[in-house]
Design a protein around this motif. Structure first.
Motif, PDB file in Angstrom:
ATOM      1  N   TYR A  57       1.094  -1.116   0.011  1.00 21.99           N
ATOM      2  CA  TYR A  57      -0.344  -0.009  -0.023  1.00 21.99           C
ATOM      3  C   TYR A  57       1.210   0.872  -0.401  1.00 21.99           C
ATOM      4  CZ  TYR A  57      -3.339   3.212   1.855  1.00 21.99           C
ATOM      5  OH  TYR A  57      -4.506   4.637   2.095  1.00 21.99           O
ATOM      6  N   ASN A  58       1.826   1.654   0.579  1.00 19.01           N
ATOM      7  CA  ASN A  58       2.908   3.016   1.450  1.00 19.01           C
ATOM      8  C   ASN A  58       3.308   2.900  -0.257  1.00 19.01           C
ATOM      9  OD1 ASN A  58       2.050   2.219   3.393  1.00 19.01           O
ATOM     10  ND2 ASN A  58       3.857   2.065   4.760  1.00 19.01           N
ATOM     11  N   GLU A  59       3.936   1.932  -0.555  1.00 21.96           N
ATOM     12  CA  GLU A  59       4.720   1.580  -2.065  1.00 21.96           C
ATOM     13  C   GLU A  59       3.700   2.045  -3.266  1.00 21.96           C
ATOM     14  OE1 GLU A  59       7.987   1.393  -3.331  1.00 21.96           O
ATOM     15  OE2 GLU A  59       8.381   0.375  -1.170  1.00 21.96           O
ATOM     16  N   ARG A  60       2.374   1.801  -3.176  1.00 20.09           N
ATOM     17  CA  ARG A  60       1.469   2.375  -4.154  1.00 20.09           C
ATOM     18  C   ARG A  60       1.153   3.289  -4.449  1.00 20.09           C
ATOM     19  NH1 ARG A  60      -1.964  -2.101  -3.294  1.00 20.09           N
ATOM     20  NH2 ARG A  60      -2.900  -0.799  -2.758  1.00 20.09           N
ATOM     21  N   GLU A  61       0.718   4.117  -2.651  1.00 15.33           N
ATOM     22  CA  GLU A  61       0.151   5.088  -3.193  1.00 15.33           C
ATOM     23  C   GLU A  61       1.018   5.852  -2.208  1.00 15.33           C
ATOM     24  OE1 GLU A  61      -3.622   5.936  -2.312  1.00 15.33           O
ATOM     25  OE2 GLU A  61      -3.329   3.435  -3.262  1.00 15.33           O
ATOM     26  N   GLY A  62       2.047   6.285  -2.357  1.00 13.87           N
ATOM     27  CA  GLY A  62       3.496   7.151  -3.287  1.00 13.87           C
ATOM     28  C   GLY A  62       3.557   7.564  -1.681  1.00 13.87           C
ATOM     29  N   PHE A  63       3.776   7.447  -0.096  1.00 14.23           N
ATOM     30  CA  PHE A  63       4.179   7.878   0.775  1.00 14.23           C
ATOM     31  C   PHE A  63       5.338   6.824   1.803  1.00 14.23           C
ATOM     32  CE2 PHE A  63       1.025   5.859   2.714  1.00 14.23           C
ATOM     33  CZ  PHE A  63       0.905   5.794   4.237  1.00 14.23           C
ATOM     34  N   CYS A  79      -7.454  -6.166   5.951  1.00 10.52           N
ATOM     35  CA  CYS A  79      -6.674  -7.121   4.106  1.00 10.52           C
ATOM     36  C   CYS A  79      -7.657  -6.456   3.617  1.00 10.52           C
ATOM     37  CB  CYS A  79      -6.633  -8.126   4.128  1.00 10.52           C
ATOM     38  SG  CYS A  79      -4.981  -8.620   4.868  1.00 10.52           S
ATOM     39  N   CYS A  80      -8.859  -6.876   4.006  1.00 11.39           N
ATOM     40  CA  CYS A  80     -10.300  -6.892   2.944  1.00 11.39           C
ATOM     41  C   CYS A  80     -10.352  -5.046   2.253  1.00 11.39           C
ATOM     42  CB  CYS A  80     -11.417  -7.628   3.668  1.00 11.39           C
ATOM     43  SG  CYS A  80     -11.721  -9.179   3.516  1.00 11.39           S
ATOM     44  N   ILE A  81     -10.407  -4.293   3.794  1.00  6.10           N
ATOM     45  CA  ILE A  81     -10.400  -3.228   2.786  1.00  6.10           C
ATOM     46  C   ILE A  81      -9.348  -2.582   2.557  1.00  6.10           C
ATOM     47  CG2 ILE A  81     -10.525  -0.816   4.238  1.00  6.10           C
ATOM     48  CD1 ILE A  81     -11.821  -2.314   6.561  1.00  6.10           C
ATOM     49  N   LEU A  82      -7.918  -2.944   2.468  1.00  4.78           N
ATOM     50  CA  LEU A  82      -6.475  -3.191   1.771  1.00  4.78           C
ATOM     51  C   LEU A  82      -6.962  -3.407  -0.136  1.00  4.78           C
ATOM     52  CD1 LEU A  82      -3.811  -3.567   3.813  1.00  4.78           C
ATOM     53  CD2 LEU A  82      -4.017  -1.192   2.370  1.00  4.78           C
ATOM     54  N   CYS A  83      -7.658  -4.310   0.227  1.00  7.58           N
ATOM     55  CA  CYS A  83      -8.528  -5.406  -0.576  1.00  7.58           C
ATOM     56  C   CYS A  83      -8.928  -4.179  -2.329  1.00  7.58           C
ATOM     57  CB  CYS A  83      -7.997  -6.329  -1.200  1.00  7.58           C
ATOM     58  SG  CYS A  83      -7.536  -7.846  -0.741  1.00  7.58           S
ATOM     59  N   MET A  84      -9.875  -3.363  -1.033  1.00  7.51           N
ATOM     60  CA  MET A  84     -10.648  -2.428  -2.372  1.00  7.51           C
ATOM     61  C   MET A  84     -10.237  -1.431  -2.857  1.00  7.51           C
ATOM     62  SD  MET A  84     -13.807  -1.527   1.327  1.00  7.51           S
ATOM     63  CE  MET A  84     -14.696  -0.646   0.546  1.00  7.51           C
ATOM     64  N   ARG A  85      -9.684  -1.879  -3.886  1.00 10.42           N
ATOM     65  CA  ARG A  85      -9.681  -0.854  -5.210  1.00 10.42           C
ATOM     66  C   ARG A  85     -10.086  -0.765  -6.266  1.00 10.42           C
ATOM     67  NH1 ARG A  85      -4.618  -2.860  -6.185  1.00 10.42           N
ATOM     68  NH2 ARG A  85      -3.516  -0.236  -7.342  1.00 10.42           N
ATOM     69  N   ARG A  86     -11.088   0.207  -7.060  1.00 13.15           N
ATOM     70  CA  ARG A  86     -11.434   0.148  -7.737  1.00 13.15           C
ATOM     71  C   ARG A  86     -10.402   1.379  -9.457  1.00 13.15           C
ATOM     72  NH1 ARG A  86     -17.193  -0.074  -7.530  1.00 13.15           N
ATOM     73  NH2 ARG A  86     -17.649  -2.133  -7.960  1.00 13.15           N
ATOM     74  N   ARG A 146      -7.841   3.662  -8.194  1.00 11.63           N
ATOM     75  CA  ARG A 146      -7.914   4.317  -7.102  1.00 11.63           C
ATOM     76  C   ARG A 146      -8.404   3.760  -5.397  1.00 11.63           C
ATOM     77  NH1 ARG A 146      -7.848   9.147  -7.845  1.00 11.63           N
ATOM     78  NH2 ARG A 146      -9.631   9.923  -5.752  1.00 11.63           N
ATOM     79  N   MET A 147      -8.321   3.659  -4.233  1.00 10.39           N
ATOM     80  CA  MET A 147      -8.474   3.269  -3.381  1.00 10.39           C
ATOM     81  C   MET A 147     -10.016   3.734  -2.538  1.00 10.39           C
ATOM     82  SD  MET A 147      -6.234   1.495  -1.742  1.00 10.39           S
ATOM     83  CE  MET A 147      -7.428   1.031   0.042  1.00 10.39           C
ATOM     84  N   THR A 148     -11.349   2.924  -2.531  1.00  6.77           N
ATOM     85  CA  THR A 148     -12.251   3.648  -2.083  1.00  6.77           C
ATOM     86  C   THR A 148     -12.743   2.681  -0.954  1.00  6.77           C
ATOM     87  OG1 THR A 148     -14.593   2.458  -2.579  1.00  6.77           O
ATOM     88  CG2 THR A 148     -12.913   0.893  -3.788  1.00  6.77           C
ATOM     89  N   GLU A 149     -13.374   3.992  -0.129  1.00  7.25           N
ATOM     90  CA  GLU A 149     -13.671   2.707   1.174  1.00  7.25           C
ATOM     91  C   GLU A 149     -15.643   3.389   1.476  1.00  7.25           C
ATOM     92  OE1 GLU A 149     -12.030   6.002   3.393  1.00  7.25           O
ATOM     93  OE2 GLU A 149     -10.521   5.124   2.901  1.00  7.25           O
ATOM     94  N   GLU A 150     -16.006   3.358   0.429  1.00  4.67           N
ATOM     95  CA  GLU A 150     -17.394   3.612   0.262  1.00  4.67           C
ATOM     96  C   GLU A 150     -17.580   1.858   0.512  1.00  4.67           C
ATOM     97  OE1 GLU A 150     -19.728   5.869   1.466  1.00  4.67           O
ATOM     98  OE2 GLU A 150     -16.798   6.646   0.828  1.00  4.67           O
ATOM     99  N   ILE A 151     -19.098   1.769   1.767  1.00  3.39           N
ATOM    100  CA  ILE A 151     -19.152   0.126   1.527  1.00  3.39           C
ATOM    101  C   ILE A 151     -20.415   0.273   0.294  1.00  3.39           C
ATOM    102  CG2 ILE A 151     -21.158  -1.329   2.811  1.00  3.39           C
ATOM    103  CD1 ILE A 151     -20.419   0.877   5.788  1.00  3.39           C
ATOM    104  N   ALA A 158      -5.908  -7.365  -9.069  1.00  3.86           N
ATOM    105  CA  ALA A 158      -4.336  -7.660  -8.324  1.00  3.86           C
ATOM    106  C   ALA A 158      -4.163  -7.236  -7.116  1.00  3.86           C
ATOM    107  CB  ALA A 158      -3.264  -6.579  -9.441  1.00  3.86           C
ATOM    108  N   VAL A 159      -4.242  -7.943  -6.100  1.00  2.00           N
ATOM    109  CA  VAL A 159      -4.202  -8.156  -4.721  1.00  2.00           C
ATOM    110  C   VAL A 159      -2.273  -8.418  -4.791  1.00  2.00           C
ATOM    111  CG1 VAL A 159      -4.710  -8.530  -2.653  1.00  2.00           C
ATOM    112  CG2 VAL A 159      -6.582  -8.506  -4.877  1.00  2.00           C
ATOM    113  N   GLY A 160      -1.623  -7.727  -3.664  1.00  2.00           N
ATOM    114  CA  GLY A 160      -0.652  -7.838  -2.988  1.00  2.00           C
ATOM    115  C   GLY A 160      -0.830  -9.569  -2.756  1.00  2.00           C
ATOM    116  N   ARG A 161       0.735 -10.315  -2.769  1.00  2.00           N
ATOM    117  CA  ARG A 161       0.494 -11.917  -2.502  1.00  2.00           C
ATOM    118  C   ARG A 161       1.065 -11.937  -0.941  1.00  2.00           C
ATOM    119  NH1 ARG A 161       5.905 -14.163  -4.990  1.00  2.00           N
ATOM    120  NH2 ARG A 161       6.486 -12.334  -4.460  1.00  2.00           N
TER     121      ARG A 161
END
Lengths: 485, 504
Positions: free
Chosen positions: A97-103, A345-352, A355-360, A445-448
């Protein structure tokens, strides 16, 4: 001198090792190029794993060190293992996540390591002063970590809010500690316990009771129990998801452990006084956690209220004030760790579409498009709702067993009824995932490493019923350590 | 044979099937066909295995048989303890019989998420069978509650338009009742220091404690049965669930509540059961008369059958609490008979629903002209539901009324009116659906039962007549266990009458 110091240092080896490792990594990080950041994270995880192995190896039998400031027993060892496990898992989750989101700053794993040192100190505190030291080391690191994404408005707001309210809570805790010191003349847990037992049932000085109330207020803030929960939803939502995942497990477990030790150790004799507070806080947390979560649309906010509710259930065991109750809390926290890490972990996989999304609502129909994530999430949700045969049920079972044993019938009835209300919002997530029609689904694409953690936590949650013995036995040993002294 | 852990095999064999289904890979229709076949054969094998329970059953004793006991959670003396007696053995058989029928009935009706669907049914079977075999309270509770998860998904994923509302209502109603039962179980544990059900059956709990515990159990079982006024989840769940879901719901899940009364409320809390019998009588009478009247007004076939279920379960609860041999045996026979008759009625609705996609009575009429075979099958089950002599429904209802008449004439009288009303709404629905002129265009080309559907109905028809004409094999198995139950209940009644006399 050295001969005197030596066994003390040896007893506190896990903390000392972790602190040294963190400092060494800090030095390495400063002189390293940007590209080596991944290596630091890996080294941090390794350091935690080594500490994890040192904890049972150095487990004292209630031995104290540094003039009674530090204690090492089965209780602290059990919770330290949970804390370190939570820290390691959330660190690994953070990597991609950190790598991807650039921080992906190298400070991140190091700050987490310092927080972990603080938590280990909290769990081994045997004095109001060492308690405060551990707590502050942990809190200060967490304030920074919460706003580590410094160009994000939400994250900095979350960090600031956390800091201001956290500082207030620390102040209250310190004030309570000074009251207690003023009325007893000691800050050491053992001598506090001895003094309070000596009173032989005569009502304690009002100053001590006021001190305990302040102490409890400070600690209740750290575990985000109602009415000191206000920061939780905002910080959970604002902080980057891996940070939220970390915040929701390790510091909670450490603070619960601290609370247990303080209440069952030095202040055990005053159970009549603090039990009422714990019962009220427990009911308030369960009710608020259940009701306020219903209308949430952001999954991280929902998890915040869910965490508040879970703390309420853990407090049910604490309110019982018995060995069975403490064991229940320990089991509850262990199971909570797995469920919560898995859910995040599931929430981390919520990408569309990258882009990350947090909406149920964005989970709609993933039962079809992302069956693995959906299945894992469903397992965690049913487990959090406390439906057998999943692990969450057993967590609740043991705390309610203790509550019934202590004849806290009203508390138990309110507890189980709020769990029904709570079931509604956990089921709502299952509904969104499975009963609603799919849109595009989440990114495949979910990290291993995320998938690995997801799978293992889901397996633990699902199959816990088959072999619950070991955890219960270990928790029993840990709980009895608290009652030995 | 007795060395085999037969009950564990029956309980966990469906999970083996789940494992196989998870492994199946393939393309579209082939894959789905393989999944269906695995599910069918697994559930059939489970059924065959479970018939061994009956053939090896020793009906000369009231004790639990095929017992298995392993430590599970030693910290609290929780055991993996299984066993069946005369009361529970038939419910195991009912569950294992209905599961393959459900799989077969969903053969063509379910086209999306076939894998998940079959897994849900097999997991459901494990939980249902486990619940009827469990002899440890925590184990029982785990199975009892576990049922909610697959059923919630079955209603929610494969259900009708209002499925989400129905699934939530089903789940939350049942959960709310069950958690109170959990607290009652824990309270009993701290009094008796055991979760072991056979031990608890011989433990006497203090009277004032019994009342509260009884109410807590009632909260759970009344929702499951369901009794008026907490029955409202049932019509919703039935209407929205897919056909096979309704079949399991009516066939087995409703029996879980009544089984709970039989297994726990009466043996563990006999004095409280005597004390609360008038309450049960009143609620059941209201259920029988009120829901029968409501059924008369229904325009949806599934809803009508759902309300008739509530009325039939009213007979069951009256029979259980009337507490003599005839009434209790009658109640169990009604439960079994209702188990496959209502299941078959839902299947009958499913047959035409698959063809026309409507459950409205007004959308049908004159089906006998196009579907003579269907008309016959429907008639058999309709008559069994009404309680025509020669069918299974008659035996149960007759025994219940016989028993209840001895206990309380008025209750018997009022319950009997329910039978008349039952005949009214069933016959009226049958007339509107089957007879008359075939005028609707949609029905002009409707097809009669397919071989697969005949296969589904055949065993059920056989059972209806077998149980109706020669019920002895069933009653034989029941006698000893029911006898013991009634004996204990009778003692409690005499004790509380003496207590009341002493009070005056």
């Amino acid at each position: 001198m050295l001969a005197n110091l030596h066994p003390d240092l040896f007893l506190a080896l896990p903390e000392i090792f972790l602190a040294l490792a963190a400092m060494a990594l800090l030095m390495v990080g400063v002189y390293q190029k940007e590209e080596a950041r991944g290596g630091i994270l890996l080294a941090a995880v390794l350091a935690i794993v080594v500490t994890l192995l040192l904890v049972p190896y150095r487990m004292g039998d209630g031995a104290t060190a540094f003039g009674g400031l530090y204690i090492s027993d089965g209780f602290s060892a059990f919770l330290k293992i949970l804390v370190l496990l939570g820290t390691a898992l959330t660190l690994v989750m953070a990597h991609a996540y950190n790598e991807r989101e650039g921080f992906a700053r190298f400070e991140y794993p190091i700050l987490i390591l310092f927080a972990a040192v603080g938590m280990l100190m909290m769990l081994s505190a045997n004095d109001l002063l060492s308690l405060y030291m551990g707590l502050e080391l942990q809190s200060l690191s967490l304030y920074v970590v919460a706003s580590i994404r410094r160009d994000s408005l939400r994250a900095t707001e979350a960090g600031l809010k956390y800091f201001v309210l956290g500082a207030l809570a620390s102040g209250m805790l310190l004030y309570g500690a000074s009251m207690i010191y003023g009325f007893t003349g000691t800050t050491n847990f053992d001598s506090l316990a001895a003094q309070l037992i000596d009173m032989n049932g005569s009502p304690p000085p009002i100053g001590i009771v006021v001190g305990i109330v302040f102490l409890l207020a400070g600690l209740a803030f750290k575990v985000s129990a109602v009415p000191f929960h206000m920061w939780t939803p905002d910080v959970y939502e604002g902080a980057p998801t891996p940070v939220t995942a970390f915040l929701s497990v390790a510091p909670k477990i450490a603070a619960i452990g601290l609370l247990l030790r303080v209440l069952m150790g030095p202040f055990e004799a005053l159970i009549v006084q603090w039990q009422q507070i714990i019962i009220v806080v427990s009911i308030a947390s369960m009710v608020l956690g259940a009701l306020a979560a219903i209308n949430q649309t952001n999954i991280k906010r929902l998890m915040a209220y869910s965490a508040i509710g879970h703390i309420g259930y853990a407090f049910v065991g604490l309110a019982a004030g018995s060995e069975a109750g403490i064991r229940g809390v320990l089991v509850y926290m262990a199971i909570y760790l797995f469920m919560n890490v898995g859910t995040f972990c599931c929430i981390l996989c919520m990408r569309r579409k990258g882009r990350m999304t947090e909406e149920i609502a964005d989970l709609a129909g993933i039962g079809k498009t992302n069956p693995v994530i959906a299945l894992a999430m469903a397992i965690f949700m049913f487990s959090m709702a406390g439906i057998p045969p999943l692990a969450g049920f057993f967590g609740k079972l043991y705390v309610f067993l203790a509550a019934i044993d202590a004849e806290l019938y009203a508390l138990a009835i309110i507890g189980v009824l709020t769990s029904v209300v709570g079931a509604y919002y956990y089921l709502r997530i299952v509904r969104v995932m499975y009963f609603e029609e799919a849109e595009d689904g989440l990114d495949r694409a979910v990290g291993r490493e995320v998938l690995f953690i997801l799978g293992s936590t889901a397996a633990v949650t699902l199959l816990f019923f088959a072999y619950p013995g070991p955890l219960l036995d270990v928790a029993a040993v840990a709980a009895s350590a608290l009652f030995a002294g | 044979m007795h060395d085999w852990p037969l009950l564990s095999l029956i309980i966990f064999l469906p999970l083996v099937g789940v494992g196989f289904i998870l492994l199946i890979r393939g393309e579209g229709e082939t894959q789905n066909r393989n999944i269906r076949n695995v599910a069918l054969w697994t559930s059939l094998a489970t059924f065959v295995l479970s018939t061994l329970l009956w053939t090896n059953f020793d009906s000369s004793t009231a004790a639990f048989q095929f017992e298995e006991k392993l430590p599970w959670i030693s910290a609290f003396d929780i055991y993996y303890h299984l066993g069946v007696d005369g009361i529970s053995v038939f419910f195991v058989l009912l569950s294992t019989l209905l599961t393959p029928i459900c799989v077969l009935a969903s053969w063509e009706a379910i086209q999306k998420h076939v894998r998940e669907y079959m897994i849900a049914f097999l997991v459901l079977e494990t939980f249902m069978v486990g619940m009827f075999c469990a002899l440890d309270f925590i184990l029982f509770y785990v199975f009892f509650e576990g049922v909610l998860i697959p059923m919630f998904l079955i209603i929610g994923i494969w259900g009708g338009p209002r499925r989400i509302y129905a699934a939530f209502k089903f789940f939350l109603y049942t959960l709310a009742g069950s958690v109170l039962m959990l607290l009652a179980i824990l309270t009993i544990f701290f009094y008796a220091d055991t979760f072991d059900i056979p031990t608890l059956m011989t433990t006497r709990l203090p009277l004032e404690m019994q009342y509260w515990l009884w109410l807590a159990f009632m909260a759970s079982f009344a929702v499951k049965v369901p009794m008026w006024p907490v029955h409202t989840w049932l019509p919703d769940a039935h209407v929205e669930a897919p056909t096979a879901g309704s079949v399991i719901l009516a066939g087995v899940l409703l029996k879980m509540g009544a089984y709970g009364f039989l297994r726990f409320s009466i043996p563990l809390l006999p004095e409280a059961s005597v004390y609360f019998t008038p309450l049960i009588y009143s609620l059941s009478i209201i259920a029988i008369i009120y829901t029968s009247l409501v059924a008369l007004a229904q325009t949806d076939m599934k809803k009508l059958i759902a309300y008739s279920s509530v009325a039939h379960m009213g007979f069951v609860t009256i029979g259980i609490f009337a507490g003599n041999t005839q009434s209790v045996e009658g109640a169990i026979v009604v439960m079994l008979s209702h188990g496959f008759v209502s299941a078959a009625l839902f299947l009958c609705v499913g047959v035409v629903y698959d063809r026309i996609h409507s459950r409205e009575i007004s959308d049908y009429g004159g089906l006998v002209h196009r579907m003579p075979l269907y008309a016959f099958v429907f008639m058999v089950f309709m008559m069994a539901s009404v309680g025509l002599p020669g069918t299974s429904g008659f035996v149960g209802e007759f025994l219940v009324l016989l028993g209840v008449f001895q206990a309380n004439t008025w209750v018997a009288f009022l319950a009997a009116t329910g039978i008349i009303l039952g005949a009214a709404y069933m016959l009226w629905m049958y007339r509107r659906v089957i007879f008359g002129e075939l005028t609707k265009d949609t029905l002009k080309r409707i097809l009669d039962l397919s071989p697969r559907e005949i296969l589904v109905f055949a065993p059920l028809i056989l059972l209806v007549f077998w149980m109706g004409i020669y019920p002895e094999p069933f009653l034989d198995v029941l006698h000893e266990s029911v006898g013991q139950l009634v004996e204990r209940y009778e003692l409690a009644r005499i004790a509380s009458e003496n207590l009341a006399l002493a009070g005056h």
